[in-house]
Design a protein around this motif. Structure first.
Motif, mmCIF file in Angstrom:
data_model
loop_
_atom_site.group_PDB
_atom_site.id
_atom_site.type_symbol
_atom_site.label_atom_id
_atom_site.label_comp_id
_atom_site.label_asym_id
_atom_site.label_seq_id
_atom_site.Cartn_x
_atom_site.Cartn_y
_atom_site.Cartn_z
ATOM 1 N N TRP A 75 8.456 3.199 3.137
ATOM 2 C CA TRP A 75 8.500 1.794 2.737
ATOM 3 C C TRP A 75 9.818 1.174 3.189
ATOM 4 C CZ3 TRP A 75 11.457 -1.653 0.124
ATOM 5 C CH2 TRP A 75 10.858 -2.814 -0.360
ATOM 6 N N SER A 133 0.818 -1.213 0.000
ATOM 7 C CA SER A 133 0.000 0.000 0.000
ATOM 8 C C SER A 133 0.848 1.258 0.000
ATOM 9 C CB SER A 133 -0.936 -0.008 1.215
ATOM 10 O OG SER A 133 -1.785 -1.136 1.194
ATOM 11 N N MET A 134 1.955 1.243 0.737
ATOM 12 C CA MET A 134 2.831 2.406 0.764
ATOM 13 C C MET A 134 3.432 2.669 -0.608
ATOM 14 S SD MET A 134 3.825 4.843 2.749
ATOM 15 C CE MET A 134 3.641 4.320 4.465
ATOM 16 N N THR A 188 -2.196 1.651 4.921
ATOM 17 C CA THR A 188 -1.041 1.987 5.765
ATOM 18 C C THR A 188 -1.436 2.490 7.146
ATOM 19 O OG1 THR A 188 -0.933 4.178 4.710
ATOM 20 C CG2 THR A 188 0.502 2.454 3.831
ATOM 21 N N VAL A 214 1.984 2.055 -3.463
ATOM 22 C CA VAL A 214 0.913 2.666 -4.253
ATOM 23 C C VAL A 214 0.848 4.169 -3.984
ATOM 24 C CG1 VAL A 214 -1.598 2.804 -4.552
ATOM 25 C CG2 VAL A 214 -0.469 0.577 -4.453
ATOM 26 N N GLY A 215 1.035 4.556 -2.721
ATOM 27 C CA GLY A 215 1.008 5.973 -2.365
ATOM 28 C C GLY A 215 2.125 6.759 -3.035
ATOM 29 N N SER A 256 6.997 8.645 0.703
ATOM 30 C CA SER A 256 6.337 7.337 0.759
ATOM 31 C C SER A 256 7.332 6.195 0.561
ATOM 32 C CB SER A 256 5.238 7.257 -0.309
ATOM 33 O OG SER A 256 4.182 8.138 -0.019
ATOM 34 N N SER A 274 -3.977 4.089 -0.804
ATOM 35 C CA SER A 274 -2.708 3.842 -0.115
ATOM 36 C C SER A 274 -2.832 4.094 1.381
ATOM 37 C CB SER A 274 -1.618 4.745 -0.709
ATOM 38 O OG SER A 274 -0.450 4.711 0.091
#
Length: 415
Positions: free
Chosen positions: A182, A83-84, A118, A86-87, A178, A114
């Motif tokens: 990660w 998800s991170m 997270t 994607v951000g 972001s 995202s």
């Protein structure tokens, strides 16, 4: 790898996850901080601005039921890392490809997705790795409070980077944040605990057992009332400060609107943590009634403050920044404390769904009311728009008192 197995490790783990949250949220308020720029650049109405602000939380609300509930079945760390990423991609996409209303909507939608994977997933990972109840409560308080820090830093960085290098760079820096988050979690945080119990996929996003748990549901709905107010404030504060400054004498104040908004948002950390401590000492429901009631009262009158001396405006929003966030940790702690341990992920998913769905609608309603009563150059329009926030948050303590009188389901029972 940090797993929270000792007090020292738990403290370090909390710090690492809070740092990752702030880095990952650099994109959170970038659009809101630059509203005036985009409104002029793309010729957007206040309602359209509200939609772009709201779709971020709409993306969150759409994705969070599955992503958070999935932590009842899968490792939360893995979901968090995907998800991170994607951000980061969404922020870079906005920087390079956004050119109007629809493209902005698209990239803000994915940025919200995202956040769904997270924020609450990160909290689930944290509470999974920290088993001691006292440390777990502290982890919830500090982690949720850092949402406000993330928002404040996001506004500040966006404003400063925009003035130095342009708006595209503001989003580029957010994207880099972001990917740094990660890396921090990948390198420093241990894998989450894959649940021992096995909930079938078809039952994963079954909210009926959560809804049947009335005390937990009360806190979930009150959380929605809280985010209705808070996200409208975060979306529109900079624009209001720009309007207020236009009514002041030249050179009335040296700080920029984004710097002042950052100050207001950063107050969320001490306010949320101190509010949680007061709720532990004096009672959660008592604290929430006082704070949410005061916040509603301020919402009904603060829109009229635009033409007052600017120092009065800043003081008023400083107080509002405290009341709008002092209930945050207490509400989340109330949800966690009243949840079924086997359904904690689903309970937190419903909390996020309800809260962020409300938070996605309130900026749109705010903008619509602003247009309806004369636009952003009219003090009465701002007063009516802020009143929508007061009405929403006032429902919180009423809901808690209604649902709090009912007994929870037997813990561990799955319906």
């Amino acid at each position: 790898m940090l797993d929270g197995s000792t007090t020292k490790k738990a403290t370090t783990l909390i710090a690492v996850m809070c740092l990752a949250q702030v880095l990952g949220m650099l994109d959170n308020a970038t659009f809101s901080a630059l509203i005036i720029l985009f409104q002029k650049k793309w010729v957007l109405s206040n309602t359209e601005i509200g939609w772009i602000s709201g779709i971020y939380y709409g993306g969150y609300a759409a994705a969070v039921p599955l992503l958070v509930a999935l932590t009842d079945r899968e490792d939360a760390r893995r979901i968090y890392l995907y998800s991170m990423a994607v951000g980061g991609i969404a922020a870079l996409g906005f920087a390079f490809l956004a050119e109007g209303f629809w493209t902005a909507m698209l990239f803000r939608l994915f940025a919200g997705v995202s956040l769904a994977g997270t924020y609450m997933v990160g909290l689930k990972l944290l509470t999974d790795l920290i088993s001691a109840k006292k440390q777990q409560s502290r982890a919830v308080a500090y982690y949720t409070a850092h949402f406000a820090i993330g928002t404040g830093v996001s506004v500040f960085v966006a404003g400063e980077v925009w003035q130095l290098m342009g708006w595209q760079w503001a989003f580029l820096v957010a994207g880099i944040g972001s990917f740094c988050a990660w890396g921090v979690v990948y390198l420093l945080v241990a894998r989450g605990h894959k649940p021992h119990h096995h909930i079938p996929m078809k039952e994963l996003v079954n909210f009926r057992p959560v809804i049947a748990n009335r005390p937990a549901l009360g806190y979930i709905l009150a959380y929605a009332a809280h985010l209705w107010e808070l996200f409208a404030l975060r979306a529109w504060l900079v624009a209001f400060l720009v309007f207020s400054l236009s009514l002041q004498p030249a050179g009335a104040f040296d700080w920029s609107p984004t710097q002042i908004a950052s100050w207001v948002f950063l107050l969320g950390l001490p306010a949320s943590v101190i509010g949680n401590e007061f709720s532990v000492r004096y009672g959660r429901r008592k604290l929430l009634t006082l704070v949410m009631g005061a916040s509603a009262l301020i919402g009904f009158v603060i829109g009229f403050s635009a033409s007052l001396p600017f120092i009065v405006v800043i003081v008023a929003f400083t107080i509002y920044g405290v009341t709008a966030t002092a209930d945050s940790s207490s509400l989340t702690s109330g949800v966690v404390a009243n949840s079924d341990p086997k359904r904690k992920g689903a309970t937190m998913a419903l909390q996020s769904l309800a809260g962020f769905a409300a938070g996605s609608l309130s900026p749109i309603v705010f903008g619509g009311v602003l247009d309806l009563f004369g636009g952003a150059e009219n003090t009465l329009a701002w007063a009516m728009a802020f009143s929508t926030m007061g009405i929403g948050v006032l429902l919180g303590p009423l809901i808690i008192h209604k649902f709090g009188r009912q007994k929870p389901l037997s813990q561990g029972k799955i319906i």
